[in-house]
Design a protein around this motif. Structure first.
Motif, PDB file in Angstrom:
ATOM      1  N   UNK A  65      40.537  43.020  41.359  1.00 45.59           N
ATOM      2  CA  UNK A  65      41.482  43.690  40.459  1.00 45.59           C
ATOM      3  C   UNK A  65      42.926  43.481  40.939  1.00 45.59           C
ATOM      4  N   UNK A  66      43.132  43.502  42.249  1.00 40.84           N
ATOM      5  CA  UNK A  66      44.472  43.274  42.804  1.00 40.84           C
ATOM      6  C   UNK A  66      44.890  41.816  42.604  1.00 40.84           C
ATOM      7  N   UNK A  67      43.938  40.905  42.682  1.00 41.28           N
ATOM      8  CA  UNK A  67      44.230  39.479  42.458  1.00 41.28           C
ATOM      9  C   UNK A  67      44.723  39.278  41.027  1.00 41.28           C
ATOM     10  N   UNK A  68      44.105  39.944  40.071  1.00 44.81           N
ATOM     11  CA  UNK A  68      44.528  39.843  38.673  1.00 44.81           C
ATOM     12  C   UNK A  68      45.947  40.382  38.512  1.00 44.81           C
ATOM     13  N   UNK A  69      46.236  41.535  39.125  1.00 43.90           N
ATOM     14  CA  UNK A  69      47.579  42.120  39.034  1.00 43.90           C
ATOM     15  C   UNK A  69      48.614  41.225  39.688  1.00 43.90           C
ATOM     16  N   UNK A  70      48.259  40.650  40.829  1.00 43.00           N
ATOM     17  CA  UNK A  70      49.164  39.752  41.529  1.00 43.00           C
ATOM     18  C   UNK A  70      49.455  38.526  40.662  1.00 43.00           C
ATOM     19  N   UNK A  71      48.418  37.922  40.095  1.00 45.28           N
ATOM     20  CA  UNK A  71      48.601  36.741  39.250  1.00 45.28           C
ATOM     21  C   UNK A  71      49.450  37.069  38.025  1.00 45.28           C
ATOM     22  N   UNK A  72      49.236  38.252  37.438  1.00 48.53           N
ATOM     23  CA  UNK A  72      50.047  38.682  36.292  1.00 48.53           C
ATOM     24  C   UNK A  72      51.512  38.825  36.692  1.00 48.53           C
ATOM     25  N   UNK A  73      51.747  39.426  37.853  1.00 53.60           N
ATOM     26  CA  UNK A  73      53.116  39.628  38.334  1.00 53.60           C
ATOM     27  C   UNK A  73      53.785  38.277  38.597  1.00 53.60           C
ATOM     28  N   UNK A  74      53.045  37.366  39.204  1.00 53.16           N
ATOM     29  CA  UNK A  74      53.585  36.025  39.479  1.00 53.16           C
ATOM     30  C   UNK A  74      53.969  35.317  38.179  1.00 53.16           C
TER      31      UNK A  74
END
Length: 179
Positions: A65-74
């Motif tokens: 879930x954090x990976x998805x948020x990180x990718x979205x932020x990037x």
């Protein structure tokens, strides 16, 4: 903004040693989620500032879930020159290691990196008693180690371990081209 004491002390010492012009507030250096980081970015942008986010990316390996948020932020900030994402995998200690060693081998944790880093900074510790002393950052600057770290980070950015902290120095030292 950064994740903790290591980042806070590093950037506080760096500011004094190099004469950089930025604000380093202790309250901006706390563990935070990607959602909290995004809110802070938006606050900085609303004030027409430059948001620099220094964080350990290791959480993206273990929490989907954090990976998805990180990718979205990037993706969201990829083309915004006022947002500089300075993630390191697994941690900021990998950035310090690049000052001494040309590697992008896999490090699972910051402790793994610290074990190797101690070959070069024998007393390195994440405790305030060590971090608060400026000498360790001064040593990172000696003999153009910063230049070596920047070059290595750029070249080795495709491996299992990496650091994007070099991107900040392109802003801090306008006479260099680190992109």
């Amino acid at each position: 903004m950064g994740e903790g004491a290591t980042e806070r002390y590093y950037f506080t010492h760096l500011k004094r040693l190099r004469g950089y012009n930025y604000v380093c507030k202790p309250r901006n250096f706390t563990e935070q989620t990607f959602d909290e980081m995004r809110k802070q970015i938006e606050r900085v942008l609303a004030d027409n500032g430059i948001a620099v986010c220094v964080f350990d990316a290791d959480v993206t390996r273990t929490r989907p879930a954090e990976k998805i948020k990180y990718d979205d932020m990037r993706r969201k900030y990829a083309k915004n020159p006022s947002v500089i994402l300075c993630d390191s995998m697994p941690s900021i200690e990998f950035w310090f290691l690049l000052h001494y060693l040309n590697t992008n081998r896999y490090f699972a944790t910051s402790d793994d990196v610290i074990t190797v880093l101690r070959r070069f900074i024998t007393d390195f510790s994440k405790h305030q008693s060590f971090l608060s002393k400026e000498i360790w950052v001064s040593e990172l600057m000696r003999n153009d180690k910063l230049g070596f770290a920047i070059s290595r980070a750029i070249k080795l950015n495709a491996g299992e371990s990496y650091s994007n902290i070099y991107k900040l120095f392109g802003v801090l030292e306008q006479n260099y081209n680190y992109s």
